[in-house]
Design an enzyme around this catalytic site. Structure first.
Site, PDB file in Angstrom:
ATOM      1  N   ASP A 237      -2.284  -3.689   2.170  1.00 12.97           N
ATOM      2  CA  ASP A 237      -2.638  -3.043   0.907  1.00 12.97           C
ATOM      3  C   ASP A 237      -3.616  -3.892   0.099  1.00 12.97           C
ATOM      4  O   ASP A 237      -3.614  -5.121   0.204  1.00 12.97           O
ATOM      5  CB  ASP A 237      -1.344  -2.794   0.101  1.00 12.97           C
TER       6      ASP A 237
ATOM      7  N   ASN B  98      -1.144   9.313   2.130  1.00 10.43           N
ATOM      8  CA  ASN B  98      -2.535   8.937   1.835  1.00 10.43           C
ATOM      9  C   ASN B  98      -3.518  10.118   1.930  1.00 10.43           C
ATOM     10  O   ASN B  98      -4.646  10.021   1.459  1.00 10.43           O
ATOM     11  CB  ASN B  98      -3.019   7.787   2.737  1.00 10.43           C
TER      12      ASN B  98
HETATM   13  C1  IPE Z   1       0.745   1.863   1.580  1.00 15.24           C
HETATM   14  O1  IPE Z   1      -0.198   1.604   0.607  1.00 15.24           O
HETATM   15  C2  IPE Z   1       0.106   2.514   2.764  1.00 15.24           C
HETATM   16  C3  IPE Z   1      -0.778   1.668   3.560  1.00 15.24           C
HETATM   17  C4  IPE Z   1      -1.009   0.403   3.354  1.00 15.24           C
HETATM   18  C5  IPE Z   1      -1.409   2.322   4.673  1.00 15.24           C
HETATM   19  P1  IPE Z   1      -0.471   2.599  -0.599  1.00 15.24           P
HETATM   20  O2  IPE Z   1      -1.547   1.996  -1.419  1.00 15.24           O
HETATM   21  O3  IPE Z   1      -0.698   3.972  -0.085  1.00 15.24           O
HETATM   22  O4  IPE Z   1       0.930   2.579  -1.360  1.00 15.24           O
HETATM   23  P2  IPE Z   1       1.294   2.940  -2.867  1.00 15.24           P
HETATM   24  O5  IPE Z   1       0.654   4.272  -3.150  1.00 15.24           O
HETATM   25  O6  IPE Z   1       0.719   1.873  -3.728  1.00 15.24           O
HETATM   26  O7  IPE Z   1       2.774   2.961  -2.902  1.00 15.24           O
HETATM   27  C1  IPE Z   2      -4.724  -0.133   1.639  1.00 19.72           C
HETATM   28  O1  IPE Z   2      -5.521  -0.374   0.539  1.00 19.72           O
HETATM   29  C2  IPE Z   2      -5.337   0.800   2.637  1.00 19.72           C
HETATM   30  C3  IPE Z   2      -4.725   2.137   2.655  1.00 19.72           C
HETATM   31  C4  IPE Z   2      -3.714   2.525   1.934  1.00 19.72           C
HETATM   32  C5  IPE Z   2      -5.304   3.088   3.554  1.00 19.72           C
HETATM   33  P1  IPE Z   2      -5.586   0.603  -0.694  1.00 19.72           P
HETATM   34  O2  IPE Z   2      -6.665   1.598  -0.452  1.00 19.72           O
HETATM   35  O3  IPE Z   2      -4.265   1.196  -1.010  1.00 19.72           O
HETATM   36  O4  IPE Z   2      -6.030  -0.400  -1.824  1.00 19.72           O
HETATM   37  P2  IPE Z   2      -5.502  -0.459  -3.318  1.00 19.72           P
HETATM   38  O5  IPE Z   2      -4.013  -0.569  -3.253  1.00 19.72           O
HETATM   39  O6  IPE Z   2      -5.941   0.800  -3.982  1.00 19.72           O
HETATM   40  O7  IPE Z   2      -6.145  -1.673  -3.877  1.00 19.72           O
HETATM   41 MG    MG Z   3      -2.738   0.624  -2.210  1.00 22.99          MG
END
Ligand code: IPE
Ligand code: IPE
Ligand code: MG
Length: 228
Positions: free
Chosen positions: A15, A63
């Protein structure tokens, strides 16, 4: 105190890509590209450090709710990753597995994933398990439905055996980068007794040294599994 051995199965919630990019005045997709470039260095380091199975959370079932442009970019990066993976299968001897409901992916991506899985299925030393359109709750429902279809009793072990990861066992350690202290629907069933490690480091910055810190933290812990 008796120390833990190194973890054999590690899960990573990768993340922080979006925030990494935005803090640099760039678009979120720039962070996803950087995050994707970070995958191989961590995979290599993990397998050099005794980890047998590495499960990476790449795209959650939730997502899809992101802007279409971002979803498209993530799907594009996944395809690029698997296309590259195909070329390295024989050299790297890593078994690739993808867990999640893959039916929602494009035919082309499904086909590329299947090629990677089939062509690497003979390798047993290292498993790279990538979670795509994955949700822990959805996985439990999937496993229970499989038991029902087989006419089997619903038991704790029965569900374990029908999870996507049945053959890889449970993660000893789950790492989440990016500073949030939550599980976000990752490996809910298998993670019942996983050790958790949270770091503020954003995924594109999560280096080999950061992985070492997580592994050291694991080794220093006492896992009790309800005993004393
Ligand atoms: C979790 O991250 C999913 C992945 C890393 C693929 P998210 O960014 O989607 O999680 P939330 O929304 O902060 O809980
Ligand atoms: C993780 O990074 C990747 C996925 C969830 C696909 P994020 O896209 O959630 O990055 P932040 O949490 O918004 O910084
Ligand atoms: Mg995230």
């Amino acid at each position: 105190m008796e120390e833990n051995k190194k973890p054999l199965h590690v899960g990573i919630i990768m993340d922080g890509n979006g925030r990494w990019a935005v803090s640099r005045g760039k678009k979120r997709s720039y962070g996803h590209n950087a995050g994707s470039a970070n995958v191989d260095r961590i995979v290599t380091h993990a397998f050099q450090n005794g980890i047998k199975t590495l499960t990476l959370y790449a795209f959650s079932a939730e997502n899809w709710a992101r802007p279409q442009e971002e979803v498209d970019e993530l799907m594009r990066l996944l395809k690029v990753y698997f296309k590259k993976f195909i070329k390295k299968i024989i050299k790297n001897k890593v078994r690739l597995f993808v867990m999640g409901d893959l039916t929602k992916l494009t035919d082309d991506l499904q086909k590329t994933i299947k090629e990677c899985m089939d062509a690497s299925a003979q390798y047993t030393e290292h498993v790279l398990n990538i979670a795509i359109n994955y949700g822990g709750r959805q996985e439990i429902v999937y496993a229970v439905n499989r038991l029902i279809k087989k006419g089997q009793e619903i038991t704790v072990d029965g569900i374990s055996q029908e999870l996507y990861t049945a053959q890889f066992g449970e993660p000893d350690l789950i790492i989440r980068t990016g500073g949030e202290m939550r599980i976000s629907n990752f490996m809910l069933y298998q993670g019942a007794y996983s050790e958790l490690y949270f770091t503020d480091v954003l995924w594109p910055d999560f280096s080999e040294t950061e992985l070492d810190k997580a592994l050291e933290s694991f080794v220093g812990r006492k896992r009790r599994f309800g005993k004393i």
